[in-house]
Design an enzyme around this catalytic site. Structure first.
Site, PDB file in Angstrom:
ATOM      1  CB  SER A  70      38.261  39.400  37.152  1.00  0.00           C
ATOM      2  OG  SER A  70      37.473  40.362  37.828  1.00  0.00           O
ATOM      3  CG  LEU A  72      35.887  33.407  40.947  1.00  0.00           C
ATOM      4  CD1 LEU A  72      35.105  32.301  40.248  1.00  0.00           C
ATOM      5  CD2 LEU A  72      35.376  33.598  42.366  1.00  0.00           C
ATOM      6  NE  ARG A  74      42.200  40.077  43.740  1.00  0.00           N
ATOM      7  CZ  ARG A  74      41.409  40.247  42.684  1.00  0.00           C
ATOM      8  NH1 ARG A  74      41.409  39.368  41.698  1.00  0.00           N
ATOM      9  NH2 ARG A  74      40.598  41.266  42.599  1.00  0.00           N
ATOM     10  CG  ASP A 131      38.608  47.790  46.934  1.00  0.00           C
ATOM     11  OD1 ASP A 131      38.053  48.725  47.545  1.00  0.00           O
ATOM     12  OD2 ASP A 131      38.046  47.158  46.017  1.00  0.00           O
ATOM     13  CB  CYS A 170      46.914  55.978  63.698  1.00  0.00           C
ATOM     14  SG  CYS A 170      46.884  57.663  63.050  1.00  0.00           S
ATOM     15  CB  CYS A 187      43.897  44.903  42.759  1.00  0.00           C
ATOM     16  SG  CYS A 187      44.828  44.774  44.293  1.00  0.00           S
TER      17      CYS A 187
END
Lengths: 269, 67
Positions: A70, A72, A74, A131, A170, A187
């Site tokens: 899953s 691949l 992106r 992530d 920051c 995601c």
């Protein structure tokens, strides 16, 4: 700085070398530079691809995941045959095939409070291609405390964000604390348009190269918000926050080894 | 008292801010206060705080963790 580019390098980097704003000195600076990329996934893939192609001489890759099918859609540096392999191994092979000028160090580990400071120590620029919020807040704090420039990128469905943090404002000036755990989908839960991290990752790589070359205007002090659906780019000004716990007037975060970076990413008193 | 509320990347709305908090300004958007940072002049403001009378524009930035 070594300016003795060999014949192959003069050819490989000729489109840089003929530019007034890069030239042989700029290319030599890139070859002498070191960048740590945290995350070899959606954002990390294009970042690694373009930094390696540009001739950044030393690249570190930190990631504790293995390639999944899953990914691949992106993560363009990994292929079908890499499914099940550590992402750092697949990424290292990709870079070796692309540009033998680049030395790669891999860290098959999650960035933690125990290793963050030592991981970033030897690098000129750090890229947040992670992530999850704990890693993002941890990298921000570690980089601010160590005075390391940090390129931030994040993606969600059709929306991407990028900014460059060089000592204040920051990430915590913009987002003092992470939201309660579970309130923001990742995601895997919300989905992401496959090409979106390519756009944001390429912007992050652009920022890193500009920092190394000391050319152009970076995203310091502004957040780029990209909407792939409407094909629009917005810029949100970010001001230094005097109450920021890491770069404000009276910061109370002076180390990343204590406190708590899970959940809401706040440090205990 | 009208405030322009812009959610970065997703458009803007004019909102009557009289007697409202910064969190109330999010009503036209499909976001909760936990998902965003509300900025005035580039700095986050407490979302449960009443909107200052001199504020004309508010920027809202979504918290995104995906990579």
């Amino acid at each position: 700085m070594a300016l003795d580019l060999d014949a192959e390098q003069l050819d490989r980097y000729s489109r840089h070398i003929i530019m007034d704003d890069v030239g042989p000195e700029g290319q030599a600076a890139l070859l002498d530079s070191s960048v740590l990329v945290v995350g070899a996934g959606g954002l990390g893939a294009p970042v690694l691809q373009y930094l390696a192609a540009a001739g950044v001489g030393h690249i570190g890759i930190a990631d504790d995941d293995v390639v999944e099918l899953s990914n691949l859609q992106r993560q363009v540096i990994h292929g079908n045959d890499d499914v099940g392999r550590p992402k750092v191994d697949s990424a290292e092979e990709f870079i070796a095939a692309l540009n033998p000028d680049v030395d790669v160090d891999t860290y098959e580990t999650r960035v933690t409070q125990d290793n963050a400071e030592s991981l970033i120590e030897g690098y000129d620029v750090i890229v947040d291609a992670s992530d999850n919020f704990p890693t993002r807040f941890l990298l921000n704090d570690a980089c601010m405390l160590a005075d390391k420039p940090l390129s931030h990128g994040a993606v969600y469905k059709f929306e991407g964000q990028a900014t460059t943090l060089t000592g204040g404002p920051c990430y915590r000036c913009l987002f003092p604390e992470a939201p309660p755990e579970g309130t923001i989908p990742n995601c895997a839960e919300a989905g992401v348009l496959g090409v979106l991290p390519g756009t944001i990752g390429a912007i992050q790589a652009t920022e890193v190269i500009k920092l190394i070359l000391d050319e152009g205007d970076t995203l310091e002090g502004r957040l780029l918000a990209y909407d792939a659906g409407g094909m629009s780019f917005d810029f949100v000004p970010i001001a230094p926050n005097p109450e920021c716990p890491v770069c404000g007037d009276q910061p109370h975060i002076d180390s990343v080894t204590e406190g708590e970076y899970a959940g809401a990413c706040t440090l205990g008193d | 008292m009208t405030v322009t509320v812009e959610l970065a990347g997703e458009g803007s709305h004019e909102v009557d801010a009289a007697g409202k908090t910064y969190a109330d300004l999010l009503a036209p958007f499909d976001v909760s206060k936990h998902e965003v940072s509300v900025l005035v002049d580039g700095r986050p403001v407490p979302e449960d705080q009443a909107v200052d009378s001199d504020v004309e524009r508010v920027e809202v930035v979504r918290l995104i963790q995906g990579g």
